[in-house]
Design a protein around this motif. Structure first.
Motif, PDB file in Angstrom:
ATOM      1  N   LEU A   1      49.673  57.445  33.936  1.00  0.00           N
ATOM      2  CA  LEU A   1      50.492  58.628  33.693  1.00  0.00           C
ATOM      3  C   LEU A   1      50.835  59.413  34.953  1.00  0.00           C
ATOM      4  N   PHE A   2      50.076  59.230  36.017  1.00  0.00           N
ATOM      5  CA  PHE A   2      50.311  60.009  37.226  1.00  0.00           C
ATOM      6  C   PHE A   2      50.764  59.151  38.403  1.00  0.00           C
ATOM      7  N   PHE A   3      50.252  57.928  38.480  1.00  0.00           N
ATOM      8  CA  PHE A   3      50.590  57.059  39.608  1.00  0.00           C
ATOM      9  C   PHE A   3      51.479  55.881  39.213  1.00  0.00           C
ATOM     10  N   ASP A   4      51.987  55.911  37.982  1.00  0.00           N
ATOM     11  CA  ASP A   4      52.920  54.876  37.517  1.00  0.00           C
ATOM     12  C   ASP A   4      52.368  53.460  37.739  1.00  0.00           C
ATOM     13  N   ASN A   5      51.081  53.312  37.468  1.00  0.00           N
ATOM     14  CA  ASN A   5      50.396  52.012  37.574  1.00  0.00           C
ATOM     15  C   ASN A   5      50.474  51.390  38.969  1.00  0.00           C
ATOM     16  N   GLU A   6      50.531  52.235  39.986  1.00  0.00           N
ATOM     17  CA  GLU A   6      50.593  51.716  41.357  1.00  0.00           C
ATOM     18  C   GLU A   6      49.223  51.277  41.883  1.00  0.00           C
ATOM     19  N   LEU A   7      48.152  51.752  41.241  1.00  0.00           N
ATOM     20  CA  LEU A   7      46.807  51.442  41.708  1.00  0.00           C
ATOM     21  C   LEU A   7      46.201  50.302  40.887  1.00  0.00           C
ATOM     22  N   VAL A   8      45.284  49.594  41.483  1.00  0.00           N
ATOM     23  CA  VAL A   8      44.450  48.641  40.758  1.00  0.00           C
ATOM     24  C   VAL A   8      43.122  49.346  40.487  1.00  0.00           C
ATOM     25  N   VAL A   9      42.872  49.681  39.228  1.00  0.00           N
ATOM     26  CA  VAL A   9      41.681  50.452  38.859  1.00  0.00           C
ATOM     27  C   VAL A   9      40.578  49.500  38.405  1.00  0.00           C
ATOM     28  N   GLU A  10      39.406  49.627  38.998  1.00  0.00           N
ATOM     29  CA  GLU A  10      38.285  48.759  38.648  1.00  0.00           C
ATOM     30  C   GLU A  10      37.011  49.590  38.521  1.00  0.00           C
ATOM     31  N   GLY A  11      36.214  49.307  37.495  1.00  0.00           N
ATOM     32  CA  GLY A  11      34.911  49.930  37.320  1.00  0.00           C
ATOM     33  C   GLY A  11      33.819  48.997  37.807  1.00  0.00           C
ATOM     34  N   LYS A  12      32.864  49.524  38.543  1.00  0.00           N
ATOM     35  CA  LYS A  12      31.814  48.699  39.137  1.00  0.00           C
ATOM     36  C   LYS A  12      30.459  48.854  38.434  1.00  0.00           C
ATOM     37  N   GLY A  13      30.411  49.609  37.341  1.00  0.00           N
ATOM     38  CA  GLY A  13      29.239  49.603  36.478  1.00  0.00           C
ATOM     39  C   GLY A  13      28.144  50.602  36.800  1.00  0.00           C
ATOM     40  N   SER A  14      27.997  50.963  38.061  1.00  0.00           N
ATOM     41  CA  SER A  14      26.947  51.909  38.477  1.00  0.00           C
ATOM     42  C   SER A  14      27.229  52.315  39.918  1.00  0.00           C
ATOM     43  N   ASN A  15      26.498  53.336  40.406  1.00  0.00           N
ATOM     44  CA  ASN A  15      26.711  53.713  41.799  1.00  0.00           C
ATOM     45  C   ASN A  15      26.229  52.609  42.742  1.00  0.00           C
ATOM     46  N   GLN A  16      25.175  51.871  42.333  1.00  0.00           N
ATOM     47  CA  GLN A  16      24.727  50.745  43.153  1.00  0.00           C
ATOM     48  C   GLN A  16      25.764  49.628  43.141  1.00  0.00           C
ATOM     49  N   GLY A  17      26.358  49.374  41.962  1.00  0.00           N
ATOM     50  CA  GLY A  17      27.406  48.367  41.866  1.00  0.00           C
ATOM     51  C   GLY A  17      28.604  48.721  42.724  1.00  0.00           C
ATOM     52  N   LEU A  18      28.935  50.001  42.761  1.00  0.00           N
ATOM     53  CA  LEU A  18      30.045  50.460  43.586  1.00  0.00           C
ATOM     54  C   LEU A  18      29.723  50.298  45.068  1.00  0.00           C
ATOM     55  N   LEU A  19      28.511  50.662  45.446  1.00  0.00           N
ATOM     56  CA  LEU A  19      28.103  50.519  46.844  1.00  0.00           C
ATOM     57  C   LEU A  19      28.079  49.050  47.249  1.00  0.00           C
ATOM     58  N   ASP A  20      27.551  48.196  46.375  1.00  0.00           N
ATOM     59  CA  ASP A  20      27.510  46.753  46.677  1.00  0.00           C
ATOM     60  C   ASP A  20      28.914  46.195  46.874  1.00  0.00           C
ATOM     61  N   ALA A  21      29.860  46.643  46.040  1.00  0.00           N
ATOM     62  CA  ALA A  21      31.238  46.158  46.141  1.00  0.00           C
ATOM     63  C   ALA A  21      31.845  46.554  47.484  1.00  0.00           C
ATOM     64  N   VAL A  22      31.545  47.769  47.933  1.00  0.00           N
ATOM     65  CA  VAL A  22      32.059  48.218  49.231  1.00  0.00           C
ATOM     66  C   VAL A  22      31.404  47.439  50.367  1.00  0.00           C
ATOM     67  N   LEU A  23      30.099  47.194  50.244  1.00  0.00           N
ATOM     68  CA  LEU A  23      29.386  46.430  51.279  1.00  0.00           C
ATOM     69  C   LEU A  23      29.936  45.013  51.414  1.00  0.00           C
ATOM     70  N   ASP A  24      30.397  44.441  50.312  1.00  0.00           N
ATOM     71  CA  ASP A  24      30.914  43.068  50.303  1.00  0.00           C
ATOM     72  C   ASP A  24      32.405  42.992  50.613  1.00  0.00           C
ATOM     73  N   LEU A  25      33.015  44.118  50.871  1.00  0.00           N
ATOM     74  CA  LEU A  25      34.468  44.183  50.984  1.00  0.00           C
ATOM     75  C   LEU A  25      34.980  43.536  52.266  1.00  0.00           C
ATOM     76  N   ASP A  26      36.019  42.746  52.114  1.00  0.00           N
ATOM     77  CA  ASP A  26      36.755  42.185  53.242  1.00  0.00           C
ATOM     78  C   ASP A  26      38.167  42.754  53.165  1.00  0.00           C
ATOM     79  N   VAL A  27      38.390  43.830  53.885  1.00  0.00           N
ATOM     80  CA  VAL A  27      39.653  44.568  53.761  1.00  0.00           C
ATOM     81  C   VAL A  27      40.777  43.828  54.471  1.00  0.00           C
ATOM     82  N   LYS A  28      41.857  43.612  53.739  1.00  0.00           N
ATOM     83  CA  LYS A  28      43.049  43.015  54.335  1.00  0.00           C
ATOM     84  C   LYS A  28      43.941  44.114  54.908  1.00  0.00           C
TER      85      LYS A  28
END
Length: 227
Positions: free
Chosen positions: A22-49
């Motif tokens: 409703l605000f970003f016209d679906n421009e973002l890819v929204v993902e839930g990581k399940g917990s704050n640890q899951g979110l931190l792990d996802a960032v630690l594993d990130l390979d940013v293009k």
């Protein structure tokens, strides 16, 4: 691509999906990581293009040592990301609901004691915590003292539950209650639950009002600024 990652599941994740729609016209890819640890792990594993950017909605309260430790690690990563990973200024999803100025009116709660406690708590929020020294009201202090394991986030979640017991306004289930985002009859009453009546706003407009509220805008301001 631009990504918005949240630790939330259920209604919290659904909220961010609706913000994206409703605000970003679906421009973002929204993902839930399940917990704050899951979110931190996802960032630690990130390979940013090169063309990617990540917005991280990490629930941060300073009166929880475990969360503070995880936040420090997260911030150390983002500080080295050259702006590719951005932490949103977030307390928790429930705080965004609790601080919404239409919450009491729309949900129609008759709990005058909880309305007062909500006002006291919101007035005492600063620097990602409830500053207890700013609260003089005895009932509010007694309410907070009733938590065996006190933290700002626990208080926020409990208080929001007091106002959203009606399933049509619930923010605890797999989705946000339908009255947040659908056209629905919100003036029905039962023996134990009351429901207020928004001023004839349709579903999308109600959700947009929540998204345009001050605290939600504060959180997503960094996403807006990057557009």
């Amino acid at each position: 691509m631009r990504y918005l990652w949240t630790e939330d599941t259920g209604a919290g994740l659904h909220f961010w999906i609706l913000v994206n729609q409703l605000f970003f016209d679906n421009e973002l890819v929204v993902e839930g990581k399940g917990s704050n640890q899951g979110l931190l792990d996802a960032v630690l594993d990130l390979d940013v293009k090169d063309d990617d950017k990540y917005y991280v909605a990490f629930d941060y309260v300073v009166d929880n040592q475990d969360i503070r430790n995880k936040y420090r690690i997260l911030k150390s990563i983002t500080d080295k990301s050259e702006g590719k990973i951005v932490i949103l200024d977030m307390i928790c999803f429930e705080y965004l609901i609790l601080a919404f100025d239409k919450l009491v009116e729309w949900t129609g709660t008759g709990k005058t004691d909880k309305i007062k406690i909500r006002e006291e708590v919101l007035a005492a929020v600063e620097n990602h915590r409830i500053n207890l020294s700013k609260i003089d009201d005895k009932k509010t202090l007694q309410y907070i003292a009733g938590f065996k394991r006190y933290s700002t986030e626990r208080v926020m979640k409990s208080l929001v539950g007091e106002f959203t017991q009606n399933e049509k306004w619930s923010v605890k289930g797999p989705l946000m209650g339908e009255c947040w985002y659908k056209d629905c009859c919100v003036s029905e009453h039962s023996d134990s639950l009351r429901c207020g009546k928004p001023e004839d706003e349709g579903g999308d407009e109600k959700m947009r009002m929540l998204i345009r509220s001050e605290k939600v805008q504060d959180v997503i301001s960094k996403v807006i600024a990057a557009e």
